[in-house]
Design a protein around this motif. Structure first.
Motif, PDB file in Angstrom:
ATOM      1  N   PRO A 228      11.001 -27.199  23.707  1.00  0.00           N
ATOM      2  CA  PRO A 228      10.899 -26.819  25.118  1.00  0.00           C
ATOM      3  C   PRO A 228      11.875 -25.715  25.507  1.00  0.00           C
ATOM      4  O   PRO A 228      11.515 -24.773  26.242  1.00  0.00           O
ATOM      5  N   LEU A 229      13.107 -25.810  24.988  1.00  0.00           N
ATOM      6  CA  LEU A 229      14.091 -24.765  25.272  1.00  0.00           C
ATOM      7  C   LEU A 229      13.665 -23.439  24.666  1.00  0.00           C
ATOM      8  O   LEU A 229      13.817 -22.381  25.279  1.00  0.00           O
ATOM      9  N   LEU A 230      13.104 -23.544  23.467  1.00  0.00           N
ATOM     10  CA  LEU A 230      12.681 -22.329  22.772  1.00  0.00           C
ATOM     11  C   LEU A 230      11.550 -21.639  23.515  1.00  0.00           C
ATOM     12  O   LEU A 230      11.516 -20.404  23.607  1.00  0.00           O
TER      13      LEU A 230
ATOM     14  N   PHE B  65      14.557 -38.235  25.914  1.00  0.00           N
ATOM     15  CA  PHE B  65      13.670 -38.489  27.053  1.00  0.00           C
ATOM     16  C   PHE B  65      13.722 -37.415  28.148  1.00  0.00           C
ATOM     17  O   PHE B  65      12.674 -36.963  28.600  1.00  0.00           O
ATOM     18  N   PRO B  66      14.914 -36.965  28.591  1.00  0.00           N
ATOM     19  CA  PRO B  66      14.913 -35.920  29.625  1.00  0.00           C
ATOM     20  C   PRO B  66      14.220 -34.655  29.178  1.00  0.00           C
ATOM     21  O   PRO B  66      13.567 -33.986  29.986  1.00  0.00           O
ATOM     22  N   ILE B  67      14.324 -34.346  27.878  1.00  0.00           N
ATOM     23  CA  ILE B  67      13.659 -33.148  27.388  1.00  0.00           C
ATOM     24  C   ILE B  67      12.149 -33.359  27.362  1.00  0.00           C
ATOM     25  O   ILE B  67      11.373 -32.441  27.631  1.00  0.00           O
ATOM     26  N   LEU B  68      11.740 -34.607  27.110  1.00  0.00           N
ATOM     27  CA  LEU B  68      10.315 -34.942  27.193  1.00  0.00           C
ATOM     28  C   LEU B  68       9.799 -34.733  28.608  1.00  0.00           C
ATOM     29  O   LEU B  68       8.707 -34.196  28.820  1.00  0.00           O
ATOM     30  N   VAL B  69      10.602 -35.131  29.587  1.00  0.00           N
ATOM     31  CA  VAL B  69      10.201 -34.962  30.988  1.00  0.00           C
ATOM     32  C   VAL B  69      10.035 -33.482  31.310  1.00  0.00           C
ATOM     33  O   VAL B  69       9.056 -33.065  31.929  1.00  0.00           O
ATOM     34  N   VAL B  70      10.988 -32.676  30.836  1.00  0.00           N
ATOM     35  CA  VAL B  70      10.873 -31.221  31.029  1.00  0.00           C
ATOM     36  C   VAL B  70       9.584 -30.708  30.411  1.00  0.00           C
ATOM     37  O   VAL B  70       8.837 -29.926  31.006  1.00  0.00           O
ATOM     38  N   LEU B  71       9.316 -31.195  29.209  1.00  0.00           N
ATOM     39  CA  LEU B  71       8.165 -30.734  28.437  1.00  0.00           C
ATOM     40  C   LEU B  71       6.857 -31.046  29.132  1.00  0.00           C
ATOM     41  O   LEU B  71       5.955 -30.228  29.210  1.00  0.00           O
ATOM     42  N   ILE B  72       6.748 -32.253  29.668  1.00  0.00           N
ATOM     43  CA  ILE B  72       5.447 -32.683  30.171  1.00  0.00           C
ATOM     44  C   ILE B  72       5.275 -32.378  31.650  1.00  0.00           C
ATOM     45  O   ILE B  72       4.173 -32.075  32.088  1.00  0.00           O
ATOM     46  N   TYR B  73       6.351 -32.413  32.422  1.00  0.00           N
ATOM     47  CA  TYR B  73       6.180 -32.218  33.860  1.00  0.00           C
ATOM     48  C   TYR B  73       6.622 -30.860  34.368  1.00  0.00           C
ATOM     49  O   TYR B  73       6.035 -30.344  35.304  1.00  0.00           O
ATOM     50  N   ILE B  74       7.670 -30.278  33.803  1.00  0.00           N
ATOM     51  CA  ILE B  74       8.212 -29.057  34.395  1.00  0.00           C
ATOM     52  C   ILE B  74       7.615 -27.806  33.756  1.00  0.00           C
ATOM     53  O   ILE B  74       7.178 -26.902  34.457  1.00  0.00           O
ATOM     54  N   LEU B  75       7.552 -27.770  32.427  1.00  0.00           N
ATOM     55  CA  LEU B  75       7.046 -26.570  31.766  1.00  0.00           C
ATOM     56  C   LEU B  75       5.606 -26.236  32.140  1.00  0.00           C
ATOM     57  O   LEU B  75       5.313 -25.086  32.442  1.00  0.00           O
TER      58      LEU B  75
END
Lengths: 221, 219
Positions: free
Chosen positions: B170-172, A149-159
Protein backbone atom coordinates in the motif's frame (compact mmCIF):
# COMPACT_ATOMS: atom_id res chain seq x y z
CA UNK A 1 -31.87 -23.27 22.31
CA UNK A 2 -31.37 -19.94 23.99
CA UNK A 3 -27.81 -19.76 22.78
CA UNK A 4 -28.52 -21.05 19.29
CA UNK A 5 -31.05 -18.53 18.08
CA UNK A 6 -28.49 -16.68 15.99
CA UNK A 7 -27.52 -19.83 14.12
CA UNK A 8 -31.15 -20.36 13.14
CA UNK A 9 -31.30 -16.70 12.21
CA UNK A 10 -28.22 -17.15 10.00
CA UNK A 11 -29.73 -20.11 8.17
CA UNK A 12 -33.08 -18.36 7.75
CA UNK A 13 -31.51 -15.12 6.54
CA UNK A 14 -29.19 -16.81 4.06
CA UNK A 15 -31.97 -18.94 2.58
CA UNK A 16 -34.33 -15.98 2.52
CA UNK A 17 -31.76 -13.90 0.66
CA UNK A 18 -31.10 -16.73 -1.81
CA UNK A 19 -34.81 -17.12 -2.52
CA UNK A 20 -35.47 -13.38 -2.51
CA UNK A 21 -32.36 -12.76 -4.56
CA UNK A 22 -33.18 -15.14 -7.37
CA UNK A 23 -36.96 -14.76 -7.43
CA UNK A 24 -37.39 -11.07 -6.67
CA UNK A 25 -37.63 -8.25 -9.17
CA UNK A 26 -34.54 -6.26 -10.02
CA UNK A 27 -34.18 -2.95 -11.84
CA UNK A 28 -33.39 -3.34 -15.52
CA UNK A 29 -30.05 -1.64 -16.10
CA UNK A 30 -27.81 -1.67 -19.16
CA UNK A 31 -24.76 -3.97 -19.07
CA UNK A 32 -25.59 -5.23 -15.58
CA UNK A 33 -28.94 -6.79 -16.53
CA UNK A 34 -29.68 -9.81 -14.37
CA UNK A 35 -26.14 -10.02 -13.03
CA UNK A 36 -27.10 -7.34 -10.51
CA UNK A 37 -28.36 -10.23 -8.40
CA UNK A 38 -24.73 -11.05 -7.72
CA UNK A 39 -24.67 -8.07 -5.36
CA UNK A 40 -26.54 -10.29 -2.88
CA UNK A 41 -23.68 -12.80 -2.90
CA UNK A 42 -20.50 -10.97 -3.85
CA UNK A 43 -20.66 -8.02 -1.45
CA UNK A 44 -21.65 -9.98 1.70
CA UNK A 45 -18.54 -12.16 1.25
CA UNK A 46 -16.33 -9.09 1.74
CA UNK A 47 -18.35 -7.85 4.68
CA UNK A 48 -18.01 -11.27 6.29
CA UNK A 49 -14.29 -11.37 5.59
CA UNK A 50 -13.73 -7.96 7.17
CA UNK A 51 -15.83 -8.91 10.19
CA UNK A 52 -13.83 -12.10 10.70
CA UNK A 53 -10.50 -10.29 10.36
CA UNK A 54 -11.74 -7.71 12.85
CA UNK A 55 -12.66 -10.48 15.29
CA UNK A 56 -9.21 -11.97 14.76
CA UNK A 57 -7.46 -8.67 15.55
CA UNK A 58 -9.60 -8.12 18.65
CA UNK A 59 -8.72 -11.57 19.94
CA UNK A 60 -5.05 -11.04 19.11
CA UNK A 61 -5.11 -7.92 21.29
CA UNK A 62 -6.94 -9.88 23.97
CA UNK A 63 -4.32 -12.63 23.74
CA UNK A 64 -1.47 -10.19 24.26
CA UNK A 65 -3.12 -8.81 27.38
CA UNK A 66 -4.37 -12.09 28.83
CA UNK A 67 -2.10 -14.83 27.48
CA UNK A 68 -4.96 -17.33 27.26
CA UNK A 69 -4.39 -19.89 24.48
CA UNK A 70 -8.13 -19.88 23.70
CA UNK A 71 -7.91 -16.30 22.47
CA UNK A 72 -5.13 -17.24 20.09
CA UNK A 73 -7.20 -20.14 18.77
CA UNK A 74 -10.14 -17.83 18.08
CA UNK A 75 -7.83 -15.41 16.28
CA UNK A 76 -6.34 -18.04 14.01
CA UNK A 77 -9.62 -19.76 13.22
CA UNK A 78 -11.22 -16.43 12.32
CA UNK A 79 -8.38 -15.83 9.89
CA UNK A 80 -8.78 -19.32 8.42
CA UNK A 81 -12.49 -18.76 7.86
CA UNK A 82 -11.88 -15.21 6.62
CA UNK A 83 -9.54 -16.51 3.92
CA UNK A 84 -12.26 -18.90 2.70
CA UNK A 85 -14.67 -15.98 2.41
CA UNK A 86 -12.00 -13.93 0.68
CA UNK A 87 -11.60 -16.61 -1.98
CA UNK A 88 -15.37 -16.85 -2.37
CA UNK A 89 -15.54 -13.07 -2.76
CA UNK A 90 -12.80 -13.12 -5.39
CA UNK A 91 -14.52 -15.97 -7.23
CA UNK A 92 -17.93 -14.31 -7.37
CA UNK A 93 -16.30 -11.01 -8.24
CA UNK A 94 -14.22 -12.46 -11.07
CA UNK A 95 -17.28 -14.08 -12.61
CA UNK A 96 -19.14 -10.81 -12.40
CA UNK A 97 -16.25 -8.78 -13.75
CA UNK A 98 -15.90 -11.16 -16.68
CA UNK A 99 -19.47 -10.41 -17.72
CA UNK A 100 -19.75 -6.70 -16.97
CA UNK A 101 -16.21 -5.35 -17.36
CA UNK A 102 -15.03 -7.86 -19.93
CA UNK A 103 -12.15 -9.42 -18.03
CA UNK A 104 -11.87 -11.50 -14.86
CA UNK A 105 -9.03 -9.38 -13.50
CA UNK A 106 -9.18 -5.73 -14.57
CA UNK A 107 -6.63 -3.43 -13.00
CA UNK A 108 -8.80 -2.14 -10.18
CA UNK A 109 -7.58 -0.92 -6.78
CA UNK A 110 -10.19 -2.93 -4.89
CA UNK A 111 -9.26 -6.15 -6.64
CA UNK A 112 -5.57 -5.60 -6.07
CA UNK A 113 -6.24 -4.53 -2.49
CA UNK A 114 -8.14 -7.67 -1.68
CA UNK A 115 -5.48 -9.82 -3.30
CA UNK A 116 -2.78 -8.13 -1.22
CA UNK A 117 -4.91 -8.52 1.91
CA UNK A 118 -5.09 -12.24 1.19
CA UNK A 119 -1.32 -12.31 0.87
CA UNK A 120 -1.06 -10.60 4.24
CA UNK A 121 -3.13 -13.23 6.00
CA UNK A 122 -1.46 -16.09 4.14
CA UNK A 123 1.82 -14.62 5.39
CA UNK A 124 0.32 -14.67 8.88
CA UNK A 125 -0.36 -18.40 8.50
CA UNK A 126 3.15 -19.03 7.12
CA UNK A 127 4.60 -17.15 10.09
CA UNK A 128 2.64 -19.41 12.41
CA UNK A 129 4.03 -22.48 10.69
CA UNK A 130 7.57 -21.17 10.99
CA UNK A 131 7.37 -21.00 14.79
CA UNK A 132 7.39 -24.24 16.74
CA UNK A 133 6.96 -23.27 20.33
CA UNK A 134 3.26 -22.72 21.02
CA UNK A 135 3.35 -19.65 23.25
CA UNK A 136 5.95 -17.92 21.14
CA UNK A 137 3.92 -18.69 18.02
CA UNK A 138 0.77 -17.26 19.53
CA UNK A 139 2.49 -14.11 20.76
CA UNK A 140 4.52 -13.28 17.68
CA UNK A 141 1.71 -13.99 15.23
CA UNK A 142 -0.59 -11.81 17.34
CA UNK A 143 1.94 -9.01 17.06
CA UNK A 144 2.06 -9.38 13.27
CA UNK A 145 -1.71 -9.55 13.05
CA UNK A 146 -2.17 -6.29 14.94
CA UNK A 147 0.69 -4.65 13.05
CA UNK A 148 -0.78 -5.51 9.67
CA UNK A 149 -4.37 -4.53 10.39
CA UNK A 150 -4.14 -0.70 10.08
CA UNK A 151 -2.34 -1.13 6.79
CA UNK A 152 -5.12 -3.48 5.68
CA UNK A 153 -7.63 -0.76 6.51
CA UNK A 154 -5.65 1.71 4.40
CA UNK A 155 -5.53 -0.82 1.60
CA UNK A 156 -9.20 -1.63 1.49
CA UNK A 157 -10.90 1.59 2.54
CA UNK A 158 -8.61 4.54 1.88
CA UNK A 159 -6.63 3.69 -1.25
CA UNK A 160 -9.64 2.78 -3.46
CA UNK A 161 -11.26 6.10 -2.56
CA UNK A 162 -8.14 7.96 -3.70
CA UNK A 163 -7.81 6.32 -7.11
CA UNK A 164 -10.16 5.63 -9.96
CA UNK A 165 -12.00 2.41 -9.54
CA UNK A 166 -14.52 0.44 -11.51
CA UNK A 167 -16.32 -0.33 -8.29
CA UNK A 168 -19.19 1.84 -7.20
CA UNK A 169 -18.64 4.30 -4.38
CA UNK A 170 -15.04 5.15 -5.20
CA UNK A 171 -13.05 7.42 -7.45
CA UNK A 172 -16.00 9.59 -8.44
CA UNK A 173 -18.34 6.69 -9.21
CA UNK A 174 -21.66 6.99 -7.49
CA UNK A 175 -22.66 4.66 -4.71
CA UNK A 176 -24.69 1.58 -5.32
CA UNK A 177 -27.43 2.63 -3.01
CA UNK A 178 -27.87 5.98 -4.70
CA UNK A 179 -28.82 4.80 -8.15
CA UNK A 180 -29.20 1.08 -8.50
CA UNK A 181 -30.61 -0.26 -5.29
CA UNK A 182 -34.34 0.21 -5.31
CA UNK A 183 -36.54 -0.34 -2.32
CA UNK A 184 -36.94 -4.04 -2.98
CA UNK A 185 -33.24 -4.77 -3.31
CA UNK A 186 -32.13 -3.05 -0.15
CA UNK A 187 -33.84 -5.30 2.44
CA UNK A 188 -32.76 -8.43 0.57
CA UNK A 189 -29.20 -7.13 0.45
CA UNK A 190 -29.06 -6.36 4.17
CA UNK A 191 -30.62 -9.73 4.99
CA UNK A 192 -27.91 -11.39 2.93
CA UNK A 193 -25.17 -9.40 4.65
CA UNK A 194 -26.36 -10.23 8.16
CA UNK A 195 -27.01 -13.85 7.22
CA UNK A 196 -23.56 -14.39 5.74
CA UNK A 197 -21.76 -12.62 8.58
CA UNK A 198 -23.54 -14.82 11.10
CA UNK A 199 -22.73 -17.89 9.01
CA UNK A 200 -19.07 -16.90 8.91
CA UNK A 201 -18.95 -16.43 12.65
CA UNK A 202 -20.73 -19.76 13.09
CA UNK A 203 -18.16 -21.59 10.93
CA UNK A 204 -15.28 -20.06 12.84
CA UNK A 205 -16.79 -20.97 16.23
CA UNK A 206 -17.23 -24.55 14.99
CA UNK A 207 -13.59 -24.65 13.90
CA UNK A 208 -12.55 -23.15 17.22
CA UNK A 209 -14.47 -25.81 19.14
CA UNK A 210 -12.94 -28.58 17.04
CA UNK A 211 -9.49 -27.20 17.83
CA UNK A 212 -10.34 -27.10 21.54
CA UNK A 213 -11.42 -30.76 21.43
CA UNK A 214 -8.25 -31.69 19.54
CA UNK A 215 -6.12 -29.95 22.15
CA UNK A 216 -7.98 -31.74 24.91
CA UNK A 217 -7.49 -35.12 23.20
CA UNK A 218 -3.80 -34.42 22.72
CA UNK A 219 -3.29 -33.65 26.37
CA UNK A 220 -4.78 -36.94 27.51
CA UNK A 221 -2.28 -38.95 25.46
CA UNK B 1 17.87 7.33 32.31
CA UNK B 2 15.01 8.92 30.48
CA UNK B 3 13.63 7.42 27.29
CA UNK B 4 15.11 10.14 25.14
CA UNK B 5 18.56 9.67 26.67
CA UNK B 6 18.37 5.90 26.16
CA UNK B 7 17.34 6.30 22.53
CA UNK B 8 20.14 8.75 21.97
CA UNK B 9 22.85 6.50 23.33
CA UNK B 10 21.47 3.41 21.57
CA UNK B 11 21.43 5.20 18.20
CA UNK B 12 24.95 6.47 18.86
CA UNK B 13 25.98 2.89 19.67
CA UNK B 14 24.49 1.56 16.43
CA UNK B 15 26.11 4.30 14.38
CA UNK B 16 29.48 3.71 16.04
CA UNK B 17 29.26 -0.02 15.41
CA UNK B 18 28.44 0.62 11.78
CA UNK B 19 31.16 3.23 11.41
CA UNK B 20 33.81 0.90 12.77
CA UNK B 21 33.07 -2.04 10.53
CA UNK B 22 31.34 -0.25 7.62
CA UNK B 23 30.17 -3.72 6.73
CA UNK B 24 26.47 -3.13 6.12
CA UNK B 25 26.89 0.19 4.34
CA UNK B 26 29.56 -1.11 1.98
CA UNK B 27 27.75 -4.29 1.11
CA UNK B 28 24.43 -2.56 0.51
CA UNK B 29 26.00 0.20 -1.58
CA UNK B 30 27.76 -2.45 -3.63
CA UNK B 31 24.47 -4.32 -3.93
CA UNK B 32 22.78 -1.15 -5.16
CA UNK B 33 25.45 -0.33 -7.71
CA UNK B 34 25.51 -3.83 -9.11
CA UNK B 35 21.72 -4.03 -9.30
CA UNK B 36 21.50 -0.73 -11.11
CA UNK B 37 24.21 -1.87 -13.47
CA UNK B 38 22.53 -5.20 -14.15
CA UNK B 39 19.30 -3.33 -14.88
CA UNK B 40 21.17 -0.97 -17.18
CA UNK B 41 22.63 -3.93 -19.09
CA UNK B 42 19.21 -5.50 -19.36
CA UNK B 43 17.17 -2.43 -20.31
CA UNK B 44 19.72 -0.05 -21.88
CA UNK B 45 17.17 2.73 -22.25
CA UNK B 46 13.79 3.03 -20.53
CA UNK B 47 10.76 5.26 -20.78
CA UNK B 48 9.69 7.32 -17.78
CA UNK B 49 7.10 4.84 -16.47
CA UNK B 50 9.61 2.00 -16.32
CA UNK B 51 12.28 4.38 -15.00
CA UNK B 52 10.13 5.14 -11.97
CA UNK B 53 9.04 1.55 -11.34
CA UNK B 54 12.56 0.20 -11.69
CA UNK B 55 13.97 2.72 -9.25
CA UNK B 56 11.45 1.81 -6.55
CA UNK B 57 11.92 -1.91 -7.07
CA UNK B 58 15.69 -1.56 -6.70
CA UNK B 59 15.24 0.58 -3.60
CA UNK B 60 12.71 -1.87 -2.14
CA UNK B 61 15.01 -4.86 -2.41
CA UNK B 62 18.03 -2.94 -1.18
CA UNK B 63 16.10 -1.73 1.86
CA UNK B 64 14.80 -5.22 2.69
CA UNK B 65 18.37 -6.47 2.56
CA UNK B 66 19.65 -3.59 4.66
CA UNK B 67 16.99 -3.70 7.36
CA UNK B 68 16.46 -7.46 7.67
CA UNK B 69 19.68 -7.67 9.65
CA UNK B 70 18.85 -4.98 12.18
CA UNK B 71 17.97 -7.44 14.93
CA UNK B 72 20.21 -10.37 14.05
CA UNK B 73 23.59 -8.73 13.59
CA UNK B 74 24.24 -8.66 17.32
CA UNK B 75 24.40 -11.79 19.42
CA UNK B 76 21.52 -13.00 21.57
CA UNK B 77 23.47 -12.35 24.74
CA UNK B 78 24.26 -8.80 23.87
CA UNK B 79 20.60 -8.17 23.06
CA UNK B 80 19.67 -9.61 26.43
CA UNK B 81 22.06 -7.12 27.95
CA UNK B 82 20.40 -4.24 26.13
CA UNK B 83 17.00 -5.40 27.28
CA UNK B 84 18.16 -5.42 30.85
CA UNK B 85 19.49 -1.87 30.77
CA UNK B 86 17.05 -0.13 28.42
CA UNK B 87 13.28 -0.11 28.01
CA UNK B 88 11.86 -1.97 24.97
CA UNK B 89 10.34 1.27 23.71
CA UNK B 90 13.80 2.85 23.63
CA UNK B 91 15.20 -0.15 21.78
CA UNK B 92 12.60 -0.17 18.99
CA UNK B 93 12.67 3.61 18.69
CA UNK B 94 16.45 3.64 18.42
CA UNK B 95 16.35 0.91 15.78
CA UNK B 96 13.74 2.84 13.79
CA UNK B 97 15.80 6.04 13.96
CA UNK B 98 19.00 4.24 13.05
CA UNK B 99 17.28 2.55 10.11
CA UNK B 100 15.84 5.87 8.95
CA UNK B 101 19.35 7.37 8.95
CA UNK B 102 20.69 4.34 7.09
CA UNK B 103 17.87 4.32 4.56
CA UNK B 104 18.03 8.05 3.86
CA UNK B 105 21.74 7.71 3.16
CA UNK B 106 21.24 4.62 0.99
CA UNK B 107 18.37 6.10 -1.00
CA UNK B 108 20.32 9.27 -1.73
CA UNK B 109 23.22 7.14 -2.96
CA UNK B 110 20.81 5.03 -5.00
CA UNK B 111 19.15 8.10 -6.51
CA UNK B 112 22.47 9.62 -7.51
CA UNK B 113 23.85 6.41 -9.02
CA UNK B 114 20.60 5.65 -10.77
CA UNK B 115 20.38 9.16 -12.22
CA UNK B 116 23.94 8.97 -13.50
CA UNK B 117 23.64 5.58 -15.16
CA UNK B 118 20.12 5.99 -16.51
CA UNK B 119 19.25 9.44 -17.82
CA UNK B 120 17.24 11.43 -15.31
CA UNK B 121 13.87 12.48 -16.82
CA UNK B 122 12.39 13.99 -13.65
CA UNK B 123 10.24 17.07 -14.18
CA UNK B 124 10.12 18.29 -10.59
CA UNK B 125 13.41 17.16 -8.98
CA UNK B 126 12.69 18.67 -5.58
CA UNK B 127 9.37 16.84 -5.21
CA UNK B 128 10.92 13.61 -6.50
CA UNK B 129 13.71 13.93 -3.99
CA UNK B 130 11.12 14.51 -1.28
CA UNK B 131 9.28 11.37 -2.43
CA UNK B 132 12.53 9.40 -2.20
CA UNK B 133 13.14 10.66 1.33
CA UNK B 134 9.56 9.91 2.36
CA UNK B 135 9.88 6.46 0.80
CA UNK B 136 13.07 5.64 2.63
CA UNK B 137 11.53 6.74 5.92
CA UNK B 138 8.44 4.62 5.25
CA UNK B 139 10.54 1.59 4.38
CA UNK B 140 12.53 2.05 7.57
CA UNK B 141 9.51 2.37 9.88
CA UNK B 142 7.66 -0.61 8.41
CA UNK B 143 10.59 -2.95 7.92
CA UNK B 144 12.11 -2.40 11.35
CA UNK B 145 9.13 -3.96 13.09
CA UNK B 146 8.82 -6.72 10.48
CA UNK B 147 12.49 -7.57 10.89
CA UNK B 148 11.92 -7.71 14.63
CA UNK B 149 9.13 -10.23 14.05
CA UNK B 150 11.08 -12.27 11.53
CA UNK B 151 14.19 -12.35 13.70
CA UNK B 152 12.19 -14.47 16.14
CA UNK B 153 11.86 -17.21 13.52
CA UNK B 154 14.74 -19.34 12.41
CA UNK B 155 14.94 -18.96 8.63
CA UNK B 156 15.16 -15.23 8.45
CA UNK B 157 15.38 -13.93 4.90
CA UNK B 158 12.41 -15.77 3.38
CA UNK B 159 10.07 -14.96 6.24
CA UNK B 160 11.21 -11.35 6.15
CA UNK B 161 10.23 -11.00 2.49
CA UNK B 162 6.93 -12.83 2.92
CA UNK B 163 5.91 -10.70 5.89
CA UNK B 164 7.19 -7.41 4.52
CA UNK B 165 5.82 -7.37 0.98
CA UNK B 166 2.09 -7.35 1.67
CA UNK B 167 2.56 -4.69 4.33
CA UNK B 168 4.67 -2.41 2.15
CA UNK B 169 2.59 -2.65 -1.03
CA UNK B 170 0.00 0.00 0.00
CA UNK B 171 2.82 2.42 0.81
CA UNK B 172 4.54 1.55 -2.42
CA UNK B 173 1.38 2.30 -4.41
CA UNK B 174 1.22 5.75 -2.83
CA UNK B 175 4.94 6.35 -3.37
CA UNK B 176 4.74 5.32 -7.01
CA UNK B 177 1.86 7.71 -7.52
CA UNK B 178 3.61 10.57 -5.74
CA UNK B 179 6.86 10.03 -7.61
CA UNK B 180 5.17 9.70 -10.98
CA UNK B 181 3.43 13.01 -10.28
CA UNK B 182 6.85 14.49 -9.62
CA UNK B 183 8.21 12.82 -12.72
CA UNK B 184 5.56 14.44 -14.88
CA UNK B 185 6.18 17.74 -13.14
CA UNK B 186 2.55 18.15 -12.10
CA UNK B 187 1.42 20.92 -9.81
CA UNK B 188 2.55 20.13 -6.25
CA UNK B 189 -0.91 20.67 -4.79
CA UNK B 190 -2.14 17.64 -6.72
CA UNK B 191 0.05 15.26 -4.71
CA UNK B 192 -0.89 16.71 -1.34
CA UNK B 193 -3.23 13.84 -0.47
CA UNK B 194 -0.60 11.17 -1.08
CA UNK B 195 1.92 12.98 1.11
CA UNK B 196 -0.55 13.38 3.98
CA UNK B 197 -1.65 9.74 3.75
CA UNK B 198 1.96 8.55 3.72
CA UNK B 199 2.85 10.66 6.74
CA UNK B 200 -0.23 9.40 8.57
CA UNK B 201 0.65 5.77 7.85
CA UNK B 202 4.18 6.38 9.13
CA UNK B 203 2.90 7.89 12.36
CA UNK B 204 0.50 4.97 12.86
CA UNK B 205 3.23 2.42 12.13
CA UNK B 206 5.64 3.94 14.61
CA UNK B 207 2.94 4.16 17.28
CA UNK B 208 1.92 0.54 16.80
CA UNK B 209 5.56 -0.56 16.83
CA UNK B 210 6.03 1.22 20.15
CA UNK B 211 2.94 -0.46 21.57
CA UNK B 212 3.71 -3.95 20.27
CA UNK B 213 7.46 -4.27 20.68
CA UNK B 214 7.33 -4.84 24.45
CA UNK B 215 5.36 -8.03 23.70
CA UNK B 216 7.75 -9.08 20.98
CA UNK B 217 11.14 -8.97 22.61
CA UNK B 218 10.61 -10.95 25.81
CA UNK B 219 11.42 -14.60 25.38
Amino acid sequence: MRKNWWKILAAVFVSASVIGGFMGPVPVLPILNETIRNVYFHVPMWFTMITLYLISVIYSIKYLSSGKPEHDLIAVESVNTGIIFCFLGLLTGMQWANITWGAPWPNDPKLNGSAIATLMYLAYLVLRNALDEEQKRARISAVYNIFAFPILVVLIYILPKMTDSLHPGSGGNSNFSEIDMDNYMRPVFYTAVVGWILTGVWISTLRYRIRLLENKANKID
Amino acid sequence: MSLLKQVQSLVAKDLALEWRSKNAINSIVLYLVSTVFVCYQAFESVDTLVWNALFWIILLFASINAISRSFVQESQYRQLYYYSIASPKAIILSKIIYNIILMVFLSIVAYVIYSIIFKNPVGDPLLYFFAVLLGSISFATVFTMVSGISSKTGNNSTIMAILAFPVIIPLLILLLKLSSNALKGLDRASSEREIITLLAINVITVTISLLLFPYLWRD
